[in-house]
Scaffold this motif. Structure first.
Motif, PDB file in Angstrom:
ATOM      1  N   ALA A 150       1.761  14.727   7.420  1.00  0.00           N
ATOM      2  CA  ALA A 150       1.899  13.389   6.864  1.00  0.00           C
ATOM      3  C   ALA A 150       1.401  12.386   7.895  1.00  0.00           C
ATOM      4  O   ALA A 150       1.159  12.726   9.054  1.00  0.00           O
ATOM      5  N   VAL A 151       1.227  11.151   7.471  1.00  0.00           N
ATOM      6  CA  VAL A 151       0.807  10.087   8.363  1.00  0.00           C
ATOM      7  C   VAL A 151       1.691   8.872   8.129  1.00  0.00           C
ATOM      8  O   VAL A 151       1.992   8.528   6.981  1.00  0.00           O
ATOM      9  N   SER A 152       2.125   8.243   9.206  1.00  0.00           N
ATOM     10  CA  SER A 152       2.819   6.965   9.071  1.00  0.00           C
ATOM     11  C   SER A 152       2.097   5.941   9.922  1.00  0.00           C
ATOM     12  O   SER A 152       1.626   6.255  11.026  1.00  0.00           O
ATOM     13  N   ALA A 153       1.956   4.722   9.415  1.00  0.00           N
ATOM     14  CA  ALA A 153       1.283   3.652  10.146  1.00  0.00           C
ATOM     15  C   ALA A 153       2.137   2.396  10.054  1.00  0.00           C
ATOM     16  O   ALA A 153       2.360   1.875   8.968  1.00  0.00           O
ATOM     17  N   GLU A 154       2.612   1.932  11.180  1.00  0.00           N
ATOM     18  CA  GLU A 154       3.477   0.757  11.189  1.00  0.00           C
ATOM     19  C   GLU A 154       2.639  -0.502  10.977  1.00  0.00           C
ATOM     20  O   GLU A 154       1.550  -0.646  11.514  1.00  0.00           O
ATOM     21  N   GLY A 155       3.173  -1.426  10.178  1.00  0.00           N
ATOM     22  CA  GLY A 155       2.474  -2.676   9.921  1.00  0.00           C
ATOM     23  C   GLY A 155       3.370  -3.875  10.163  1.00  0.00           C
ATOM     24  O   GLY A 155       4.593  -3.762  10.174  1.00  0.00           O
ATOM     25  N   CYS A 156       2.756  -5.040  10.396  1.00  0.00           N
ATOM     26  CA  CYS A 156       3.499  -6.288  10.527  1.00  0.00           C
ATOM     27  C   CYS A 156       2.869  -7.313   9.583  1.00  0.00           C
ATOM     28  O   CYS A 156       1.757  -7.121   9.087  1.00  0.00           O
ATOM     29  N   VAL A 157       3.585  -8.387   9.322  1.00  0.00           N
ATOM     30  CA  VAL A 157       3.125  -9.418   8.386  1.00  0.00           C
ATOM     31  C   VAL A 157       2.553 -10.583   9.176  1.00  0.00           C
ATOM     32  O   VAL A 157       3.253 -11.198   9.988  1.00  0.00           O
ATOM     33  N   ARG A 158       1.285 -10.902   8.935  1.00  0.00           N
ATOM     34  CA  ARG A 158       0.602 -11.954   9.698  1.00  0.00           C
ATOM     35  C   ARG A 158       0.756 -13.313   9.042  1.00  0.00           C
ATOM     36  O   ARG A 158       0.776 -14.340   9.724  1.00  0.00           O
ATOM     37  N   SER A 159       0.852 -13.374   7.723  1.00  0.00           N
ATOM     38  CA  SER A 159       0.992 -14.653   7.020  1.00  0.00           C
ATOM     39  C   SER A 159       1.796 -14.427   5.751  1.00  0.00           C
ATOM     40  O   SER A 159       2.167 -13.298   5.436  1.00  0.00           O
ATOM     41  N   ALA A 160       2.072 -15.513   5.034  1.00  0.00           N
ATOM     42  CA  ALA A 160       2.912 -15.429   3.839  1.00  0.00           C
ATOM     43  C   ALA A 160       2.340 -14.433   2.837  1.00  0.00           C
ATOM     44  O   ALA A 160       1.137 -14.437   2.554  1.00  0.00           O
ATOM     45  N   LEU A 161       3.205 -13.569   2.321  1.00  0.00           N
ATOM     46  CA  LEU A 161       2.765 -12.557   1.370  1.00  0.00           C
ATOM     47  C   LEU A 161       2.535 -13.178   0.000  1.00  0.00           C
ATOM     48  O   LEU A 161       3.247 -14.105  -0.403  1.00  0.00           O
ATOM     49  N   PRO A 162       1.560 -12.684  -0.753  1.00  0.00           N
ATOM     50  CA  PRO A 162       1.293 -13.225  -2.086  1.00  0.00           C
ATOM     51  C   PRO A 162       2.389 -12.828  -3.069  1.00  0.00           C
ATOM     52  O   PRO A 162       3.144 -11.878  -2.833  1.00  0.00           O
ATOM     53  N   ALA A 163       2.475 -13.570  -4.159  1.00  0.00           N
ATOM     54  CA  ALA A 163       3.424 -13.221  -5.215  1.00  0.00           C
ATOM     55  C   ALA A 163       2.935 -11.980  -5.951  1.00  0.00           C
ATOM     56  O   ALA A 163       1.758 -11.625  -5.896  1.00  0.00           O
ATOM     57  N   GLY A 164       3.858 -11.311  -6.628  1.00  0.00           N
ATOM     58  CA  GLY A 164       3.494 -10.143  -7.420  1.00  0.00           C
ATOM     59  C   GLY A 164       3.550  -8.864  -6.613  1.00  0.00           C
ATOM     60  O   GLY A 164       4.013  -8.839  -5.471  1.00  0.00           O
ATOM     61  N   PRO A 165       3.049  -7.771  -7.174  1.00  0.00           N
ATOM     62  CA  PRO A 165       3.104  -6.469  -6.506  1.00  0.00           C
ATOM     63  C   PRO A 165       2.323  -6.461  -5.194  1.00  0.00           C
ATOM     64  O   PRO A 165       1.268  -7.091  -5.079  1.00  0.00           O
ATOM     65  N   LEU A 166       2.856  -5.760  -4.194  1.00  0.00           N
ATOM     66  CA  LEU A 166       2.158  -5.526  -2.927  1.00  0.00           C
ATOM     67  C   LEU A 166       1.660  -4.079  -2.959  1.00  0.00           C
ATOM     68  O   LEU A 166       2.370  -3.155  -2.582  1.00  0.00           O
ATOM     69  N   LEU A 167       0.441  -3.902  -3.434  1.00  0.00           N
ATOM     70  CA  LEU A 167      -0.059  -2.566  -3.728  1.00  0.00           C
ATOM     71  C   LEU A 167      -0.591  -1.875  -2.476  1.00  0.00           C
ATOM     72  O   LEU A 167      -1.312  -2.463  -1.671  1.00  0.00           O
ATOM     73  N   LEU A 168      -0.256  -0.602  -2.352  1.00  0.00           N
ATOM     74  CA  LEU A 168      -0.665   0.222  -1.224  1.00  0.00           C
ATOM     75  C   LEU A 168      -1.355   1.471  -1.732  1.00  0.00           C
ATOM     76  O   LEU A 168      -0.901   2.114  -2.674  1.00  0.00           O
ATOM     77  N   SER A 169      -2.490   1.819  -1.108  1.00  0.00           N
ATOM     78  CA  SER A 169      -3.181   3.070  -1.400  1.00  0.00           C
ATOM     79  C   SER A 169      -3.515   3.750  -0.071  1.00  0.00           C
ATOM     80  O   SER A 169      -3.709   3.083   0.942  1.00  0.00           O
ATOM     81  N   THR A 170      -3.581   5.086  -0.089  1.00  0.00           N
ATOM     82  CA  THR A 170      -3.858   5.829   1.137  1.00  0.00           C
ATOM     83  C   THR A 170      -4.884   6.926   0.865  1.00  0.00           C
ATOM     84  O   THR A 170      -4.984   7.448  -0.248  1.00  0.00           O
ATOM     85  N   TYR A 171      -5.627   7.289   1.948  1.00  0.00           N
ATOM     86  CA  TYR A 171      -6.761   8.198   1.805  1.00  0.00           C
ATOM     87  C   TYR A 171      -6.823   9.156   2.999  1.00  0.00           C
ATOM     88  O   TYR A 171      -6.360   8.838   4.088  1.00  0.00           O
ATOM     89  N   LEU A 172      -7.454  10.302   2.778  1.00  0.00           N
ATOM     90  CA  LEU A 172      -7.603  11.313   3.824  1.00  0.00           C
ATOM     91  C   LEU A 172      -8.976  11.958   3.749  1.00  0.00           C
ATOM     92  O   LEU A 172      -9.493  12.208   2.663  1.00  0.00           O
ATOM     93  N   ARG A 173      -9.567  12.209   4.939  1.00  0.00           N
ATOM     94  CA  ARG A 173     -10.805  12.997   5.015  1.00  0.00           C
ATOM     95  C   ARG A 173     -10.657  14.032   6.113  1.00  0.00           C
ATOM     96  O   ARG A 173     -10.265  13.714   7.232  1.00  0.00           O
ATOM     97  N   LEU A 174     -10.961  15.289   5.780  1.00  0.00           N
ATOM     98  CA  LEU A 174     -10.877  16.379   6.752  1.00  0.00           C
ATOM     99  C   LEU A 174     -12.200  17.109   6.931  1.00  0.00           C
ATOM    100  O   LEU A 174     -12.277  18.044   7.711  1.00  0.00           O
TER     101      LEU A 174
END
Length: 208
Positions: A150-174
């Motif tokens: 698995a992979v985990s990547a820590e993130g921080c918030v740089r500016s005000a988040l937009p309204a509505g869903p905060l969509l996340l997608s992830t990808y892998l190449r081997l």
């Protein structure tokens, strides 16, 4: 030994998201990705070409030193005593590598691409060797061993988040020059936080 690709590749804003995503993300793995995932051989893959990517709202930024590949392995039926190793990732800035994700770009979103550091690669290769040795030993005894990646990547918030869903997608190449496989597609961080009894106010702001 069969390594399982865990569907938890979060751009996490707080630690609990790792746990929540591991439970809630499975339904967001695209059906079209399953045949491609089945062909990925983690036992023999060249780890120098391993790339992981996260697409998240542009207001969420990767924290340097906060991204890892996490490999676990254990004797079947004895997962409580599994061995877990974290291998450090760093941000990949090669334009050619980023170009492979051109079709995944979306307005208002940021794609962050990661690769293993040299130390991380050596650490992961050593862990893989130990896992394969366990597999061989268990097979000799008529038993099986299992593993996960698995992979985990820590993130921080740089500016005000937009309204509505905060969509996340992830990808892998081997595979060198190969396509990226989508592991998670458009999972909503706000929904996951709500399921954990929290909200985006728990996300930490960036230091600068």
């Amino acid at each position: 030994m069969r390594f399982f690709l865990a569907p938890a590749w979060p751009m996490r804003a707080l630690a609990l998201l790792v746990l929540v995503l591991s439970v809630g993300a499975c339904s967001h793995v695209p059906i079209s990705s399953l045949p491609q995932l089945a062909t990925l051989d983690l036992e023999t893959a060249d780890l120098t070409v391993l790339r992981a990517a996260v697409r998240a709202p542009k207001e969420i930024v990767a924290v340097p030193g906060g991204a890892f590949v996490v490999m676990s392995y254990w004797r079947q039926g004895d997962e409580a005593r599994k061995t877990t190793v974290q291998a450090l990732l760093e941000v990949e800035t090669d334009p050619k590598a980023l170009a492979a994700l051109k079709e995944e770009e979306r307005a208002g979103m940021r794609i962050t691409l990661f690769r293993l550091t040299e130390e991380g690669r050596r650490k992961l290769e050593a862990a893989r060797s130990e896992a394969l040795a366990l597999k061989s030993d268990e097979l000799a005894k008529g038993r099986r061993a299992s593993g996960s990646l698995a992979v985990s990547a820590e993130g921080c918030v740089r500016s005000a988040l937009p309204a509505g869903p905060l969509l996340l997608s992830t990808y892998l190449r081997l595979k060198p020059g190969g396509n990226f496989v989508t592991l998670i597609q458009d999972i909503d961080l706000r929904t996951l936080l709500a399921q954990a009894g929290s909200d985006e106010s728990a996300m930490k702001p960036c230091a600068n």
